[in-house]
Design a protein around this motif. Sequence first.
Motif, short mmCIF file in Angstrom:
data_model
loop_
_atom_site.label_atom_id
_atom_site.label_comp_id
_atom_site.label_asym_id
_atom_site.label_seq_id
_atom_site.Cartn_x
_atom_site.Cartn_y
_atom_site.Cartn_z
N THR A 98 82.11 102.99 -8.16
CA THR A 98 82.01 101.52 -8.42
C THR A 98 83.68 100.75 -8.95
O THR A 98 83.70 100.08 -9.40
N ALA A 99 84.51 101.77 -8.58
CA ALA A 99 86.02 101.23 -8.81
C ALA A 99 86.51 99.98 -7.88
O ALA A 99 85.76 99.87 -6.84
N LYS A 107 85.53 96.71 -7.80
CA LYS A 107 84.62 95.85 -7.40
C LYS A 107 84.27 94.59 -8.31
O LYS A 107 83.80 93.73 -7.66
N ASP A 130 79.18 106.57 -10.24
CA ASP A 130 80.27 106.73 -10.79
C ASP A 130 80.84 105.68 -11.37
O ASP A 130 81.31 104.81 -10.57
N LYS A 156 83.54 107.69 -17.60
CA LYS A 156 85.03 108.55 -17.99
C LYS A 156 85.53 108.10 -19.41
O LYS A 156 85.56 106.82 -19.31
N HIS A 175 89.32 111.60 -17.68
CA HIS A 175 89.90 110.81 -16.49
C HIS A 175 90.98 111.38 -15.80
O HIS A 175 91.31 111.28 -14.77
N SER A 189 89.15 115.25 -14.46
CA SER A 189 89.52 114.71 -13.08
C SER A 189 91.11 114.67 -12.93
O SER A 189 91.78 114.77 -14.01
N ASN A 190 91.46 114.48 -11.84
CA ASN A 190 93.02 114.44 -11.64
C ASN A 190 93.46 115.69 -12.02
O ASN A 190 94.52 115.48 -12.57
N GLN A 209 86.52 116.52 -10.81
CA GLN A 209 86.58 115.23 -9.77
C GLN A 209 88.15 114.91 -9.33
O GLN A 209 89.07 114.46 -10.03
N SER A 212 88.06 109.46 -2.52
CA SER A 212 88.92 108.94 -1.65
C SER A 212 88.94 109.71 -0.24
O SER A 212 89.72 109.79 0.30
N LEU A 267 87.90 109.07 2.63
CA LEU A 267 88.32 108.21 3.85
C LEU A 267 89.77 107.59 3.53
O LEU A 267 90.56 107.78 4.52
N THR A 268 90.05 107.09 2.26
CA THR A 268 91.09 106.24 2.27
C THR A 268 92.37 107.32 2.01
O THR A 268 93.32 106.86 2.44
N LEU A 295 82.07 111.42 -3.10
CA LEU A 295 82.01 109.91 -3.67
C LEU A 295 82.14 109.08 -2.40
O LEU A 295 83.08 109.34 -1.58
N GLY A 351 83.19 104.72 -1.87
CA GLY A 351 83.47 103.56 -2.51
C GLY A 351 83.28 102.30 -1.65
O GLY A 351 83.77 101.20 -1.88
N ASP A 366 80.03 97.80 1.41
CA ASP A 366 79.39 97.08 2.85
C ASP A 366 78.06 97.76 2.87
O ASP A 366 77.92 99.14 2.85
N GLN A 390 74.85 104.19 6.15
CA GLN A 390 75.43 105.21 7.09
C GLN A 390 75.93 106.41 6.20
O GLN A 390 75.70 107.60 6.58
N1 LIG Z 1 88.86 109.78 -11.07
C1 LIG Z 1 89.87 109.00 -10.45
O1 LIG Z 1 90.75 108.88 -11.01
C2 LIG Z 1 89.25 108.18 -9.36
C3 LIG Z 1 90.14 107.37 -8.79
C4 LIG Z 1 89.81 106.72 -7.68
C5 LIG Z 1 88.59 106.64 -7.21
N2 LIG Z 1 87.43 107.13 -8.01
C6 LIG Z 1 86.03 106.87 -7.63
O2 LIG Z 1 85.88 107.42 -6.30
C7 LIG Z 1 85.32 106.38 -5.71
C8 LIG Z 1 85.56 106.27 -4.41
O3 LIG Z 1 87.06 106.01 -4.01
P1 LIG Z 1 87.52 105.35 -2.65
O4 LIG Z 1 86.95 104.04 -2.85
O5 LIG Z 1 89.00 105.72 -2.89
O6 LIG Z 1 86.86 106.21 -1.70
P2 LIG Z 1 86.58 105.83 -0.33
O7 LIG Z 1 85.05 105.96 0.14
O8 LIG Z 1 87.46 106.97 0.73
O9 LIG Z 1 87.16 104.81 -0.02
C9 LIG Z 1 86.49 103.27 0.29
C10 LIG Z 1 86.87 102.84 1.67
O10 LIG Z 1 86.20 103.39 2.73
C11 LIG Z 1 85.51 102.48 3.59
N3 LIG Z 1 84.09 103.09 3.94
C12 LIG Z 1 83.13 103.67 3.27
N4 LIG Z 1 82.24 104.22 4.15
C13 LIG Z 1 82.51 103.96 5.33
C14 LIG Z 1 81.70 104.14 6.29
N5 LIG Z 1 80.72 104.76 6.65
N6 LIG Z 1 82.48 103.78 7.53
C15 LIG Z 1 83.72 102.96 7.41
N7 LIG Z 1 84.34 102.83 6.38
C16 LIG Z 1 83.49 103.20 5.20
C17 LIG Z 1 85.10 101.42 2.75
O11 LIG Z 1 85.21 100.17 3.46
P3 LIG Z 1 83.79 99.14 3.37
O12 LIG Z 1 83.74 98.66 1.91
O13 LIG Z 1 84.13 98.24 4.39
O14 LIG Z 1 82.81 100.13 3.93
C18 LIG Z 1 86.38 101.40 1.78
O15 LIG Z 1 87.42 100.78 2.29
C19 LIG Z 1 85.74 105.13 -6.47
O16 LIG Z 1 84.78 104.15 -6.33
C20 LIG Z 1 85.60 105.62 -7.77
O17 LIG Z 1 84.35 105.70 -8.38
C21 LIG Z 1 87.89 108.09 -8.78
#
Ligand SMILES: NC(=O)c1ccc[n+]([C@@H]2O[C@H](COP(=O)([O-])OP(=O)(O)OC[C@H]3O[C@@H](n4cnc5c(N)ncnc54)[C@H](OP(=O)(O)O)[C@@H]3O)[C@@H](O)[C@H]2O)c1
Length: 278
Positions: A16-17, A19, A39, A75, A120, A154-155, A176, A204, A206-207, A245, A247, A250, A256
């Motif tokens: 949910t980060a 958003k 999360d 966290k 965290h 985490s981290n 995590q 992350s 994907l990102t 996880l 994020g 969409d 998917q």
């Molecule tokens: N512990 C920590 O310090 C920490 C740090 C960062 C994050 N997190 C947690 O991890 C979560 C996920 O992190 P993240 O947002 O970096 O992860 P992510 O899922 O790698 O990245 C999200 C990106 O991927 C795209 N995406 C997701 N599913 C897709 C699909 N099926 N096809 C194409 N694109 C897709 C999303 O675009 P669309 O929105 O267009 O789908 C968005 O741009 C966070 O929300 C948070 O809860 C934890």
Amino acid sequence: MPTQQSSALPDFLYGTAWKEERTPALTELALRTGFRGIDTANQRRHYFEAGVGQGLAAAYRAGVVARADLFLQTKFTYRPGQDHRLPYDPKASLSVQVAQSMASSLEHLGTDYLDSYVLHGPASGYGWTDADSEVWEAMMKERDAGRTRLLGVSNVSVRYLEQMEAAGAEIPAFVQNRCYARLGWDRDVRQFCRERKIIYQGFSLLTANVEVVRHPLVSELAARVNATSAQLVFSFARAVGMLPLTGTSDAEHMKQDLASVDLEISPDAVRAIESLAG
Ligand SMILES: NC(=O)c1ccc[n+]([C@@H]2O[C@H](COP(=O)([O-])OP(=O)(O)OC[C@H]3O[C@@H](n4cnc5c(N)ncnc54)[C@H](OP(=O)(O)O)[C@@H]3O)[C@@H](O)[C@H]2O)c1
């Protein structure tokens, strides 16, 4: 002690980060789409935890899910990771900060227990410290009082986990981490976790790995199983033992991402992706 249903570990965590004001609607949508793991963090800088609670409440009201169906994770974040919107008194001791942050999380999320409470990030980038030890003790007290079922960190690096273990600290149920393909998909930390039955949560996926998601080999392997590259990455993550996880914001990607749970990928494909980078 509150009565707790032990929700099984879900296949996926909805992150949910970042958003902001869309957090309530996206949390509700994620639950309607089928996510059962959420999360968040009591860190207003990157998360809107109270908004997650609003989304949960809307889903409960609509009869989509009940609290017992969910795996809720949040966290504790040290002062340097926060902005001015703190969930605790920064002048209080770390143990009191943990108790205050936990109380605030439970209020935000409208529950009397969490499924997982995560540190965290370390107090210092250089390893397990007295501050971490104090916070971890305080988190264990919260767990023992029934306010969370499980604990995580985490981290963290493998060195950090080794120091934590060597200091005699209780081993976490979860680690995590941001999972970089170029670091062998966090191979060392995953191995440490596997050997101790710690569940590795990868974020992350994907990102942090755009070059992998766009790689021709990944596109080809994905096409073979009629999936997208993103789905293949999530499926790979699960195949090597991670709890992934996502994020996404969409609706279609939510579907998917969940559907990737049923993808069958061959051991050869897993090996190819694992050794793609790093
Ligand atoms: N512990 C920590 O310090 C920490 C740090 C960062 C994050 N997190 C947690 O991890 C979560 C996920 O992190 P993240 O947002 O970096 O992860 P992510 O899922 O790698 O990245 C999200 C990106 O991927 C795209 N995406 C997701 N599913 C897709 C699909 N099926 N096809 C194409 N694109 C897709 C999303 O675009 P669309 O929105 O267009 O789908 C968005 O741009 C966070 O929300 C948070 O809860 C934890």
